[in-house]
Design an enzyme around this catalytic site. Sequence first.
Site, PDB file in Angstrom:
ATOM      1  CB  ILE A   1       1.222   4.196  -7.370  1.00  0.00           C
ATOM      2  CG1 ILE A   1       1.452   5.691  -7.065  1.00  0.00           C
ATOM      3  CG2 ILE A   1       0.224   4.026  -8.510  1.00  0.00           C
ATOM      4  CD1 ILE A   1       2.199   6.431  -8.167  1.00  0.00           C
ATOM      5  CB  CYS A   2      -0.671   0.164  -8.516  1.00  0.00           C
ATOM      6  SG  CYS A   2      -1.352  -1.232  -9.443  1.00  0.00           S
ATOM      7  CB  ILE A   3       0.418  -4.076  -6.419  1.00  0.00           C
ATOM      8  CG1 ILE A   3       0.500  -5.318  -5.512  1.00  0.00           C
ATOM      9  CG2 ILE A   3       1.725  -3.887  -7.183  1.00  0.00           C
ATOM     10  CD1 ILE A   3      -0.793  -5.669  -4.795  1.00  0.00           C
TER      11      ILE A   3
ATOM     12  CB  THR B   1      -3.728   6.552  -5.473  1.00  0.00           C
ATOM     13  OG1 THR B   1      -4.955   6.776  -6.182  1.00  0.00           O
ATOM     14  CG2 THR B   1      -2.608   6.351  -6.480  1.00  0.00           C
TER      15      THR B   1
END
Length: 217
Positions: free
Chosen positions: A134-136, A189
């Site tokens: 997720i994210c970074i 995501t």
Amino acid sequence: MKKVGVVLSGCGVYDGSEIHEAVITLLALARNGATAICYAPDKAQSDVINHLTGETMPETRNVLVEAARIARGDIHPLVSARADDLDALIVPGGFGAAKNLSTVASAGSDAVIDDDLLRLSQAMHQAGKPQGFICIAPAMLPKIIPAPLRLTIGTDIDTAEMVEAMGGEHVPCPVDDIVIDEDNRIVTTPAWMLAEDIAQAAQGIEKLVARVLELCE
């Protein structure tokens, strides 16, 4: 009931796990009838950030101790995690993923991954078990899985270029969607890489959790 490892990297977006992303992940797993098993490295954080001012604080904190705040104390050292005990693995974002789980923040495309995360994630991959980043956190993937890999961190050009320099294929993705690499059973995501509020972040994370659990079947 599916058992899903959730790897945390501290507590707080600037020096640990992004708390919203971690909590949404845990909530989505519970609502989907899965059991979350939390892990974190038992080591010092890369740095400590005052989340009110954004300034570095002259102190040392332990990643596992800080992550225990999110897990309400129900957490284990990452070194103890075994792929055989899990059906899937999810890694929320936050700068801790780029500072404590890896050196992405300081070394970019030359980053090194935490030994225990590298071992666990590679073992999950070899066993054909799904993983969500997720994210970074997806920026670590090309250094973990030595194979052509499709992933997203959203639309940030600099980070996307770094991912591609590592050998990954970056796929632009809106905040409310996911990118699925079917061959490698990897779901990613953007979450707070693009989100403007917690509700937006939740849309993609909830889809990611649902898809990861589907891939367990």
